[in-house]
Design a protein around this motif. Structure first.
Motif, mmCIF file in Angstrom:
data_model
loop_
_atom_site.group_PDB
_atom_site.id
_atom_site.type_symbol
_atom_site.label_atom_id
_atom_site.label_comp_id
_atom_site.label_asym_id
_atom_site.label_seq_id
_atom_site.Cartn_x
_atom_site.Cartn_y
_atom_site.Cartn_z
ATOM 1 N N VAL A 110 33.582 72.630 -90.609
ATOM 2 C CA VAL A 110 33.702 71.553 -91.587
ATOM 3 C C VAL A 110 32.811 70.405 -91.124
ATOM 4 N N GLU A 111 32.014 69.876 -92.022
ATOM 5 C CA GLU A 111 31.094 68.790 -91.689
ATOM 6 C C GLU A 111 31.840 67.467 -91.570
ATOM 7 N N ARG A 112 31.168 66.472 -91.051
ATOM 8 C CA ARG A 112 31.787 65.186 -90.731
ATOM 9 C C ARG A 112 32.509 64.533 -91.902
ATOM 10 N N ASN A 113 31.920 64.495 -93.064
ATOM 11 C CA ASN A 113 32.506 63.760 -94.175
ATOM 12 C C ASN A 113 33.199 64.650 -95.214
ATOM 13 N N GLU A 114 33.389 65.905 -94.909
ATOM 14 C CA GLU A 114 34.086 66.759 -95.863
ATOM 15 C C GLU A 114 35.412 67.236 -95.292
ATOM 16 N N VAL A 115 36.288 67.614 -96.195
ATOM 17 C CA VAL A 115 37.620 68.096 -95.848
ATOM 18 C C VAL A 115 37.808 69.425 -96.565
ATOM 19 N N MET A 116 38.410 70.390 -95.876
ATOM 20 C CA MET A 116 38.639 71.692 -96.496
ATOM 21 C C MET A 116 40.130 71.882 -96.728
ATOM 22 N N TYR A 117 40.473 72.336 -97.927
ATOM 23 C CA TYR A 117 41.847 72.694 -98.242
ATOM 24 C C TYR A 117 42.096 74.057 -97.622
ATOM 25 N N ARG B 72 39.345 73.660 -84.341
ATOM 26 C CA ARG B 72 39.599 73.323 -85.743
ATOM 27 C C ARG B 72 40.732 72.311 -85.769
ATOM 28 N N HIS B 73 40.634 71.316 -86.645
ATOM 29 C CA HIS B 73 41.583 70.208 -86.697
ATOM 30 C C HIS B 73 42.269 70.204 -88.060
ATOM 31 N N PHE B 74 43.615 70.243 -88.037
ATOM 32 C CA PHE B 74 44.396 70.366 -89.266
ATOM 33 C C PHE B 74 45.396 69.236 -89.418
ATOM 34 N N VAL C 16 47.676 71.587 -96.460
ATOM 35 C CA VAL C 16 47.084 71.761 -95.140
ATOM 36 C C VAL C 16 45.586 71.521 -95.282
ATOM 37 N N LEU C 17 45.113 70.487 -94.606
ATOM 38 C CA LEU C 17 43.713 70.089 -94.690
ATOM 39 C C LEU C 17 43.034 70.245 -93.339
ATOM 40 N N GLU C 18 41.836 70.819 -93.349
ATOM 41 C CA GLU C 18 41.030 70.903 -92.131
ATOM 42 C C GLU C 18 39.960 69.827 -92.197
ATOM 43 N N VAL C 19 39.844 69.070 -91.114
ATOM 44 C CA VAL C 19 38.853 68.000 -91.037
ATOM 45 C C VAL C 19 37.959 68.225 -89.827
#
Length: 150
Positions: free
Chosen positions: A20-27, A97-99, A115-118
């Motif tokens: 995951v890139e710096r300014n995006e968040v993944m569901y 990975r950070h959740f 649950v979001l990955e940042v």
């Protein structure tokens, strides 16, 4: 042995491209009906009353007051096995990975889960913001799991 080490190094460089890139968040998962696991978007926490996760196709607003629990966790991005992990570990640090796990009530009945990955760079400021804005009662988990509130 040299081929194995070369393969592990190339593999580790390749898999870091999927982070995951710096300014995006993944569901990463949850119960949101209009979101599919793996979709990326932006998380807006500038409002004092709610945070908004917006993708190209959907938008989810969650008031801070409706959050019933939240915690932060991290884990190894890829489990490689013993020898490849040692080889990669000698060359570079393992990717983490950070959740953020957030449970909230949306007014329709049961508790919803998000649950979001940042990215590594975004997790610190986001954790601080959520700590300050989410009610204290939402963090009833042990200190090792919950964000640093207790």
């Amino acid at each position: 042995m040299k081929k194995l080490i070369l393969f592990c190094v190339l593999f580790s460089v390749t898999i870091s491209a999927f982070a995951v890139e710096r300014n995006e968040v993944m569901y990463a998962g949850g119960t949101a009906a209009n979101l599919k696991a793996g979709v990326t978007g932006k998380l807006d926490v500038t409002s004092a009353t709610e945070f908004v996760f917006a993708t190209a196709d959907a938008k989810l607003s969650v008031p801070y007051d409706s959050v019933t629990s939240f915690y932060y966790s991290q884990g190894v991005a890829r489990h490689l096995g013993l020898l490849p992990a040692i080889a990669v570990g000698l060359v570079k640090a393992r990717q983490q990975r950070h959740f953020f796990h957030i449970a909230y009530r949306d007014g329709t009945g049961p508790v919803q889960v998000l649950v979001l990955e940042v990215s590594k760079d975004a997790q610190g400021p986001l954790r601080t913001t959520l700590d300050k804005r989410i009610p204290q009662a939402a963090c009833a988990r042990p200190a090792r799991v919950c964000s640093e509130r207790q």
